[in-house]
Scaffold this motif. Structure first.
Motif, PDB file in Angstrom:
ATOM      1  N   ASN A 182       0.658 -19.388  26.041  1.00  0.00           N
ATOM      2  CA  ASN A 182      -0.536 -19.813  25.329  1.00  0.00           C
ATOM      3  C   ASN A 182      -1.516 -18.655  25.153  1.00  0.00           C
ATOM      4  O   ASN A 182      -1.808 -17.925  26.091  1.00  0.00           O
ATOM      5  CB  ASN A 182      -1.209 -20.963  26.079  1.00  0.00           C
ATOM      6  N   THR A 185       0.348 -13.708  20.978  1.00  0.00           N
ATOM      7  CA  THR A 185       0.949 -13.669  19.645  1.00  0.00           C
ATOM      8  C   THR A 185       2.163 -12.749  19.654  1.00  0.00           C
ATOM      9  O   THR A 185       2.067 -11.586  20.069  1.00  0.00           O
ATOM     10  CB  THR A 185      -0.058 -13.169  18.593  1.00  0.00           C
ATOM     11  N   ASN A 206       3.869 -22.845  16.621  1.00  0.00           N
ATOM     12  CA  ASN A 206       2.687 -22.313  15.951  1.00  0.00           C
ATOM     13  C   ASN A 206       3.059 -21.019  15.225  1.00  0.00           C
ATOM     14  O   ASN A 206       2.966 -19.923  15.772  1.00  0.00           O
ATOM     15  CB  ASN A 206       1.565 -22.064  16.952  1.00  0.00           C
ATOM     16  N   ILE A 207       3.481 -21.157  13.968  1.00  0.00           N
ATOM     17  CA  ILE A 207       3.824 -20.005  13.136  1.00  0.00           C
ATOM     18  C   ILE A 207       2.582 -19.638  12.336  1.00  0.00           C
ATOM     19  O   ILE A 207       2.135 -20.396  11.473  1.00  0.00           O
ATOM     20  CB  ILE A 207       5.008 -20.324  12.210  1.00  0.00           C
ATOM     21  N   ILE A 208       2.014 -18.459  12.614  1.00  0.00           N
ATOM     22  CA  ILE A 208       0.733 -18.088  12.001  1.00  0.00           C
ATOM     23  C   ILE A 208       0.902 -17.339  10.691  1.00  0.00           C
ATOM     24  O   ILE A 208      -0.071 -17.102   9.975  1.00  0.00           O
ATOM     25  CB  ILE A 208      -0.114 -17.245  12.974  1.00  0.00           C
ATOM     26  N   ALA A 235      10.615 -19.962  21.155  1.00  0.00           N
ATOM     27  CA  ALA A 235       9.610 -20.932  20.718  1.00  0.00           C
ATOM     28  C   ALA A 235      10.018 -22.394  20.879  1.00  0.00           C
ATOM     29  O   ALA A 235       9.154 -23.277  20.798  1.00  0.00           O
ATOM     30  CB  ALA A 235       9.267 -20.682  19.251  1.00  0.00           C
ATOM     31  N   GLU A 248       4.611 -21.909  24.015  1.00  0.00           N
ATOM     32  CA  GLU A 248       3.232 -22.143  23.586  1.00  0.00           C
ATOM     33  C   GLU A 248       2.604 -20.914  22.911  1.00  0.00           C
ATOM     34  O   GLU A 248       1.418 -20.925  22.576  1.00  0.00           O
ATOM     35  CB  GLU A 248       2.373 -22.569  24.779  1.00  0.00           C
ATOM     36  N   SER A 250       2.053 -18.054  19.806  1.00  0.00           N
ATOM     37  CA  SER A 250       1.972 -18.065  18.346  1.00  0.00           C
ATOM     38  C   SER A 250       2.943 -17.023  17.807  1.00  0.00           C
ATOM     39  O   SER A 250       3.169 -15.982  18.436  1.00  0.00           O
ATOM     40  CB  SER A 250       0.553 -17.737  17.885  1.00  0.00           C
ATOM     41  N   TYR A 251       3.488 -17.293  16.608  1.00  0.00           N
ATOM     42  CA  TYR A 251       4.559 -16.444  16.085  1.00  0.00           C
ATOM     43  C   TYR A 251       4.273 -15.966  14.669  1.00  0.00           C
ATOM     44  O   TYR A 251       3.797 -16.722  13.816  1.00  0.00           O
ATOM     45  CB  TYR A 251       5.898 -17.197  16.120  1.00  0.00           C
TER      46      TYR A 251
END
Length: 462
Positions: A182, A185, A206-208, A235, A248, A250-251
């Motif tokens: 969490n 990135t 969570n793909i940014i 992920a 948790e 971000s990717y």
């Protein structure tokens, strides 16, 4: 084609070749063309200023460096706008740029165009990195399954099929301590992320962002599924089926590898992707790619090049820790062939190069070996890679083997460890991982420093 993996390129909207015998061939979309790497002499004329890094770095990237006590330096300045304009005046198209290497990749219609660039006062070197083929192979999306198979669900353990591969790295204990990635990135630089935008198991990820750096441009979700498998190892968060090492986090999904060919320009694409990831502010990068043999044998790398700086890709990779990023890179799958050694950028300095273990803890015989040309231990660490459970491009669980899969397992754990030790720098995290390995005192060039225990790394350094 000597790659860590093989992908088929999906080219959308192109006219099919008239060859009836091969309906999967398409005419190369750009026609006959060439790519050349132009090395510039300096950055004179750049309007960017080191006093204003917000001109070329995100606030997240600036804060990451500030937190680690790292300065923005001249390598961070964009290439000269003056030189870019002068190149454009030569009627060549800029395909990508590297501020770290001070290079520009340009497309020309003929070799003669590139030859004329050598006379420009600001040009140090001109190297051909690509010659377009007449046609390439067409790939289409895999047929998608909407659910994981019921017999792939093991309700006796929340980690399902992934239990052993996470457990071997001390990952379950680190997760139970509250660290599952969490706030971290992770950028994945890969070839294709087939159906990631449609597979139900990735809806919670969570793909940014996603971006293509290859040539020609493509839809990364219609490419091969190697990147899909890599993403799933970190992920996934499917109870009883598969839980990844950083569920948790971000990717950021970045494509640099073009499956239709093997050319030196792919190293330039990788560098552009890494610089973009830096500018966005990522913490960790996974790349399960490596290069040593090319379609043009004149560009093949040699053992003497494995010093962390001779190749464009390794030179950039060796800078990442100085930018505050940990690069986790697969060692390569050349252990059984004539090359045997690690493949760039696995020879880079200040990275974690990952070899592959069997489930019984012995090394997989395909896992590439070291040392680097300048005598550094390689690989750095080992992780499960023969086999691993992954989610493929069809949305189903399956097994796969390779250092390509060992690397993301370790990468996800690096992100979780860094979450647990937020005041540490990238180089400190690398050292902490190495110190947790089971043969830290007796490293070799098959296992490196051995298998890390990420929970032990946390306990010993909290």
């Amino acid at each position: 084609m000597k790659k860590i993996f093989t992908l088929l390129l999906c080219l959308v909207g192109m006219q099919l070749s008239a060859t009836a015998q091969d309906k999967n061939r398409v005419v190369f979309p750009e026609g006959k063309c060439y790519l050349y790497r132009i090395t510039l002499k300096d950055k004179k004329g750049s309007t960017a200023s080191l006093r204003h890094p917000e001109q070329f770095l995100s606030q997240k990237a600036i804060e990451r460096r500030r937190r680690q006590g790292l300065k923005v330096d001249e390598t961070d300045l964009p290439v000269s706008e003056v030189y870019l304009r002068e190149l454009a005046a030569q009627h060549v198209q800029v395909v990508s740029k590297s501020k770290w290497n001070n290079t520009v990749l340009v497309k020309t219609a003929t070799p003669q165009q590139a030859e004329s660039l050598k006379s420009l006062a600001f040009v140090n070197d001109v190297v051909q990195t690509f010659s377009a083929p007449d046609s390439v192979t067409l790939s289409v999306r895999d047929s998608l399954k909407t659910i994981l198979a019921e017999d792939d669900t093991l309700y006796s353990t929340s980690y399902g099929r992934a239990k052993l591969q996470v457990e071997m790295l001390g990952g379950i204990k680190l997760h139970e301590a509250g660290f599952r990635g969490n706030g971290m990135t992770i950028a994945i630089i890969d070839g294709g992320f087939m159906n990631v935008d449609q597979i139900p198991a990735f809806r919670k990820v969570n793909i940014i962002g996603a971006k293509d750096f290859g040539f020609p441009q493509s839809d990364i979700y219609q490419e091969g599924d190697h990147g899909t498998c890599v993403l799933s190892l970190m992920a996934s968060n499917e109870y009883g089926a598969i839980i990844g090492t950083a569920p948790e986090a971000s990717y950021l999904l970045l494509r640099s590898e073009v499956g239709a060919y093997e050319n030196l320009c792919e190293e330039d694409f990788w560098v552009a992707a890494a610089e973009y990831a830096d500018s966005i502010g990522v913490d960790v990068i996974n790349t399960s790619l490596g290069y040593n043999h090319f379609d043009n044998a004149d560009n093949n790398h040699r053992y003497v090049d494995l010093d962390g700086h001779s190749t464009v890709i390794s030179r950039a990779a060796s800078l990442l820790a100085d930018k505050g990023i940990v690069l986790v890179n697969s060692a390569g799958n050349s252990g059984n062939n004539q090359w045997k050694k690690i493949t760039p950028p696995a020879d880079a300095e200040n990275v974690l190069t990952v070899g592959a273990l069997r489930v019984n803890g012995t090394n997989a015989n395909f896992s590439s070996v070291g040392p680097s040309q300048d005598g550094r231990v390689k690989p750095d660490i080992m992780a499960p890679g023969n086999p691993d459970w992954v989610i493929g491009g069809d949305g189903r669980l399956r097994t796969g083997s390779g250092t390509s899969f060992a690397s993301p397992l370790a990468c996800g754990m690096v992100a979780c460890l860094w979450q647990s030790l937020p005041t540490k720098t990238a180089k400190q995290i690398i050292d902490i991982v190495l110190n947790s390995c089971n043969q830290y005192d007796t490293p070799d060039n098959i296992f490196g420093y051995g298998t890390p225990d990420f929970y032990k790394a946390y306990i010993d350094n909290r």
